[in-house]
Write a protein that holds these residues in place. Structure first.
Motif, PDB file in Angstrom:
ATOM      1  N   PRO A  62       0.838  -1.200   0.000  1.00 39.97           N
ATOM      2  CA  PRO A  62       0.000   0.000   0.000  1.00 39.97           C
ATOM      3  C   PRO A  62       0.875   1.253   0.000  1.00 39.97           C
ATOM      4  O   PRO A  62       2.061   1.199   0.353  1.00 39.97           O
ATOM      5  N   VAL A  63       0.279   2.372  -0.397  1.00 41.44           N
ATOM      6  CA  VAL A  63       1.015   3.626  -0.514  1.00 41.44           C
ATOM      7  C   VAL A  63       0.568   4.608   0.561  1.00 41.44           C
ATOM      8  O   VAL A  63      -0.631   4.780   0.803  1.00 41.44           O
ATOM      9  N   ALA A  64       1.533   5.231   1.218  1.00 40.55           N
ATOM     10  CA  ALA A  64       1.283   6.401   2.057  1.00 40.55           C
ATOM     11  C   ALA A  64       1.793   7.598   1.266  1.00 40.55           C
ATOM     12  O   ALA A  64       2.986   7.683   0.947  1.00 40.55           O
ATOM     13  N   LEU A  65       0.902   8.519   0.917  1.00 43.50           N
ATOM     14  CA  LEU A  65       1.215   9.625   0.020  1.00 43.50           C
ATOM     15  C   LEU A  65       1.009  10.957   0.727  1.00 43.50           C
ATOM     16  O   LEU A  65      -0.024  11.167   1.373  1.00 43.50           O
ATOM     17  N   VAL A  66       1.988  11.836   0.612  1.00 37.78           N
ATOM     18  CA  VAL A  66       1.833  13.221   1.038  1.00 37.78           C
ATOM     19  C   VAL A  66       1.959  14.098  -0.199  1.00 37.78           C
ATOM     20  O   VAL A  66       2.955  14.009  -0.927  1.00 37.78           O
ATOM     21  N   VAL A  67       0.938  14.916  -0.467  1.00 39.78           N
ATOM     22  CA  VAL A  67       0.967  15.854  -1.582  1.00 39.78           C
ATOM     23  C   VAL A  67       1.228  17.242  -1.018  1.00 39.78           C
ATOM     24  O   VAL A  67       0.433  17.766  -0.239  1.00 39.78           O
ATOM     25  N   ALA A  68       2.370  17.831  -1.370  1.00 41.41           N
ATOM     26  CA  ALA A  68       2.752  19.158  -0.887  1.00 41.41           C
ATOM     27  C   ALA A  68       2.616  20.158  -2.026  1.00 41.41           C
ATOM     28  O   ALA A  68       3.274  20.024  -3.065  1.00 41.41           O
ATOM     29  N   MET A  69       1.754  21.156  -1.842  1.00 41.28           N
ATOM     30  CA  MET A  69       1.410  22.108  -2.906  1.00 41.28           C
ATOM     31  C   MET A  69       1.748  23.531  -2.478  1.00 41.28           C
ATOM     32  O   MET A  69       1.383  23.975  -1.396  1.00 41.28           O
ATOM     33  N   GLU A  70       2.428  24.244  -3.344  1.00 45.73           N
ATOM     34  CA  GLU A  70       2.818  25.613  -3.027  1.00 45.73           C
ATOM     35  C   GLU A  70       1.617  26.544  -3.113  1.00 45.73           C
ATOM     36  O   GLU A  70       0.927  26.606  -4.138  1.00 45.73           O
ATOM     37  N   GLU A  71       1.393  27.290  -2.034  1.00 41.27           N
ATOM     38  CA  GLU A  71       0.328  28.298  -1.998  1.00 41.27           C
ATOM     39  C   GLU A  71       0.898  29.710  -2.047  1.00 41.27           C
ATOM     40  O   GLU A  71       0.177  30.667  -2.303  1.00 41.27           O
ATOM     41  N   GLY A  72       2.188  29.860  -1.766  1.00 47.36           N
ATOM     42  CA  GLY A  72       2.818  31.167  -1.748  1.00 47.36           C
ATOM     43  C   GLY A  72       3.247  31.619  -3.129  1.00 47.36           C
ATOM     44  O   GLY A  72       3.072  30.918  -4.125  1.00 47.36           O
ATOM     45  N   ARG A  73       3.812  32.841  -3.187  1.00 47.41           N
ATOM     46  CA  ARG A  73       4.337  33.423  -4.421  1.00 47.41           C
ATOM     47  C   ARG A  73       3.309  33.301  -5.559  1.00 47.41           C
ATOM     48  O   ARG A  73       2.172  33.727  -5.406  1.00 47.41           O
ATOM     49  N   ALA A  74       3.694  32.671  -6.678  1.00 45.64           N
ATOM     50  CA  ALA A  74       2.775  32.554  -7.808  1.00 45.64           C
ATOM     51  C   ALA A  74       1.925  31.290  -7.739  1.00 45.64           C
ATOM     52  O   ALA A  74       1.226  30.954  -8.693  1.00 45.64           O
ATOM     53  N   GLY A  75       1.967  30.581  -6.598  1.00 48.70           N
ATOM     54  CA  GLY A  75       1.230  29.329  -6.490  1.00 48.70           C
ATOM     55  C   GLY A  75      -0.259  29.472  -6.730  1.00 48.70           C
ATOM     56  O   GLY A  75      -0.907  28.557  -7.252  1.00 48.70           O
ATOM     57  N   ALA A  76      -0.822  30.630  -6.369  1.00 46.12           N
ATOM     58  CA  ALA A  76      -2.263  30.830  -6.532  1.00 46.12           C
ATOM     59  C   ALA A  76      -2.699  30.721  -7.989  1.00 46.12           C
ATOM     60  O   ALA A  76      -3.857  30.386  -8.271  1.00 46.12           O
ATOM     61  N   LEU A  77      -1.794  30.977  -8.915  1.00 39.21           N
ATOM     62  CA  LEU A  77      -2.133  30.881 -10.331  1.00 39.21           C
ATOM     63  C   LEU A  77      -2.418  29.443 -10.759  1.00 39.21           C
ATOM     64  O   LEU A  77      -3.010  29.218 -11.820  1.00 39.21           O
ATOM     65  N   GLU A  78      -1.987  28.473  -9.936  1.00 38.14           N
ATOM     66  CA  GLU A  78      -2.163  27.066 -10.283  1.00 38.14           C
ATOM     67  C   GLU A  78      -3.290  26.406  -9.501  1.00 38.14           C
ATOM     68  O   GLU A  78      -3.516  25.199  -9.630  1.00 38.14           O
ATOM     69  N   PHE A  79      -4.027  27.161  -8.687  1.00 37.25           N
ATOM     70  CA  PHE A  79      -5.055  26.563  -7.843  1.00 37.25           C
ATOM     71  C   PHE A  79      -6.123  25.841  -8.653  1.00 37.25           C
ATOM     72  O   PHE A  79      -6.659  24.816  -8.226  1.00 37.25           O
ATOM     73  N   GLN A  80      -6.458  26.354  -9.818  1.00 42.25           N
ATOM     74  CA  GLN A  80      -7.493  25.719 -10.637  1.00 42.25           C
ATOM     75  C   GLN A  80      -7.076  24.311 -11.049  1.00 42.25           C
ATOM     76  O   GLN A  80      -7.890  23.385 -11.059  1.00 42.25           O
ATOM     77  N   LYS A  81      -5.807  24.140 -11.379  1.00 41.52           N
ATOM     78  CA  LYS A  81      -5.309  22.804 -11.719  1.00 41.52           C
ATOM     79  C   LYS A  81      -5.279  21.904 -10.490  1.00 41.52           C
ATOM     80  O   LYS A  81      -5.701  20.750 -10.534  1.00 41.52           O
ATOM     81  N   LEU A  82      -4.766  22.439  -9.383  1.00 37.62           N
ATOM     82  CA  LEU A  82      -4.624  21.644  -8.166  1.00 37.62           C
ATOM     83  C   LEU A  82      -5.974  21.193  -7.624  1.00 37.62           C
ATOM     84  O   LEU A  82      -6.085  20.105  -7.048  1.00 37.62           O
ATOM     85  N   ALA A  83      -7.008  22.001  -7.813  1.00 36.21           N
ATOM     86  CA  ALA A  83      -8.335  21.650  -7.314  1.00 36.21           C
ATOM     87  C   ALA A  83      -8.886  20.395  -7.984  1.00 36.21           C
ATOM     88  O   ALA A  83      -9.781  19.739  -7.452  1.00 36.21           O
ATOM     89  N   LYS A  84      -8.327  20.038  -9.133  1.00 37.04           N
ATOM     90  CA  LYS A  84      -8.798  18.865  -9.884  1.00 37.04           C
ATOM     91  C   LYS A  84      -7.950  17.617  -9.616  1.00 37.04           C
ATOM     92  O   LYS A  84      -8.095  16.601 -10.304  1.00 37.04           O
ATOM     93  N   LEU A  85      -7.087  17.692  -8.624  1.00 27.00           N
ATOM     94  CA  LEU A  85      -6.178  16.577  -8.349  1.00 27.00           C
ATOM     95  C   LEU A  85      -6.876  15.336  -7.819  1.00 27.00           C
ATOM     96  O   LEU A  85      -6.373  14.226  -7.994  1.00 27.00           O
ATOM     97  N   GLY A  86      -8.021  15.499  -7.142  1.00 27.83           N
ATOM     98  CA  GLY A  86      -8.675  14.385  -6.454  1.00 27.83           C
ATOM     99  C   GLY A  86      -8.752  13.097  -7.247  1.00 27.83           C
ATOM    100  O   GLY A  86      -8.217  12.055  -6.825  1.00 27.83           O
ATOM    101  N   PRO A  87      -9.402  13.097  -8.425  1.00 28.02           N
ATOM    102  CA  PRO A  87      -9.500  11.860  -9.217  1.00 28.02           C
ATOM    103  C   PRO A  87      -8.145  11.323  -9.649  1.00 28.02           C
ATOM    104  O   PRO A  87      -7.970  10.102  -9.773  1.00 28.02           O
ATOM    105  N   LEU A  88      -7.167  12.209  -9.883  1.00 29.60           N
ATOM    106  CA  LEU A  88      -5.843  11.754 -10.303  1.00 29.60           C
ATOM    107  C   LEU A  88      -5.137  10.985  -9.187  1.00 29.60           C
ATOM    108  O   LEU A  88      -4.374  10.057  -9.453  1.00 29.60           O
ATOM    109  N   LEU A  89      -5.421  11.357  -7.946  1.00 28.29           N
ATOM    110  CA  LEU A  89      -4.766  10.689  -6.818  1.00 28.29           C
ATOM    111  C   LEU A  89      -5.265   9.265  -6.639  1.00 28.29           C
ATOM    112  O   LEU A  89      -4.626   8.466  -5.947  1.00 28.29           O
ATOM    113  N   ASP A  90      -6.402   8.937  -7.255  1.00 25.72           N
ATOM    114  CA  ASP A  90      -6.917   7.573  -7.163  1.00 25.72           C
ATOM    115  C   ASP A  90      -5.927   6.551  -7.699  1.00 25.72           C
ATOM    116  O   ASP A  90      -5.922   5.390  -7.270  1.00 25.72           O
ATOM    117  N   VAL A  91      -5.091   6.960  -8.664  1.00 31.12           N
ATOM    118  CA  VAL A  91      -4.104   6.039  -9.221  1.00 31.12           C
ATOM    119  C   VAL A  91      -3.084   5.658  -8.151  1.00 31.12           C
ATOM    120  O   VAL A  91      -2.637   4.513  -8.076  1.00 31.12           O
TER     121      VAL A  91
END
Length: 308
Positions: A62-91
């Motif tokens: 089994p896998v123990a996964l930690v997803v670390a996502m940048e929220e600082g600096r220009a990270g907010a520009l990628e929030f739309q992509k990151l919000a869709k991560l849920g189904p991708l993490l199923d893999v």
């Protein structure tokens, strides 16, 4: 169970055993090379061939996964992509025992979601990304993520998925030399996906092929620290045996995450006991006995503590 805290971290890389996750890919997108045995590999520790073994639970752990996502600096520009991560993490979480935790960071990391197997809980937490300050404390966040993962049962495959820019900005608690040592003692596999590639990388849309790992393998602590300053996201992945990729759009981002998730289970888990267990940073080189024309992505370094 993942999510529960123990009295201290579990460190599997010791003077008795070094874990070397190894991915063997055929050239030109020809797929993964399966079915190799320990006798098919040569593993060199500081240039000296080692007697190796191979763990059998390649596809079953089994896998123990930690997803670390940048929220600082220009990270907010990628929030739309990151919000869709849920189904991708199923893999990553195909095994019902596997679980994931979410960490956001600016000048410091914050736990957004503790370990869970629930896609719904992960999806809800991904909607709670918050624009942060001007920091990107990658060193502090990787250290925090490794601590979260080392608290998990030793039979779990521990994976840190880092989604950030390339360079650290504002880490206050973790020095590069300390992180070199820490990741070198850990069995955490780091997968780095960068959304702020340099102009050259943006133009070529590169994916770490493993071909330049001999050039990037660091044999001294000073060289390792210098490499971290240039691109910590890439170097930490190389050290651990993981991969570094970049993306420029929504479709490419999804493809990169899917590739990373699938490749986690395709790695051979090679181990060896160092024939020369001297303390400090060791360089690893992995190649196959026969030339398959394949590219090999394997752990580049590990760290041995001085004998007490």
């Amino acid at each position: 169970m993942p999510g529960s805290r123990s009295n201290g971290p579990t460190i599997r890389v010791t003077t008795n055993e070094v874990l070397v996750p190894t991915l063997v890919e055929r050239p030109h997108g020809g797929g993964i090379v399966y079915g190799l045995k320990p006798s098919d590999f040569v593993v060199e520790d500081n240039g000296v061939p080692q007697k190796i073994h191979m763990q059998e639970e390649l596809d079953t752990a089994p896998v123990a996964l930690v997803v670390a996502m940048e929220e600082g600096r220009a990270g907010a520009l990628e929030f739309q992509k990151l919000a869709k991560l849920g189904p991708l993490l199923d893999v990553f979480l195909a095994d019902p025992r596997s679980q994931a935790a979410l960490v956001g960071f600016g000048s410091k990391p914050r736990l957004m979601q503790d370990y869970t197997h629930s896609e719904e809980e992960l999806a809800q937490s991904l909607q709670q990304l918050e624009p942060s300050d001007g920091g990107a404390a990658i060193l502090d966040t990787i250290s925090y993520g490794v601590d979260l993962l080392e608290d998990q049962p030793k039979e779990y495959r521990r994976v840190l998925l880092l989604i950030s820019e390339e360079r650290d900005h504002g880490s206050k608690h973790t020095k590069p030399a300390h992180l070199v040592s820490k990741i070198g003692r850990s069995d955490v596999l780091v997968l780095s996906i960068s959304y702020s590639p340099s102009k050259a990388e943006l133009a070529h849309d590169i994916k770490d092929s493993g071909e330049d790992r001999t050039l990037n393998m660091v044999s001294t602590l000073v060289m390792a620290v210098q490499a971290f300053k240039k691109n910590v996201a890439k170097q930490i992945a190389i050290m651990s045996g993981g991969e570094y990729t970049t993306f420029t759009g929504d479709h490419r981002f999804e493809a990169r995450v899917m590739e990373a998730a699938k490749d986690v289970r395709n790695r051979y888990l090679i181990t060896f006991s160092p024939s020369d267990p001297k303390s400090g940073l060791h360089t690893i080189r992995v190649h196959t006995v026969e030339d398959y024309g394949a590219k090999i992505i394997a752990r580049a370094n590990y760290w041995l503590q001085p004998e007490q």
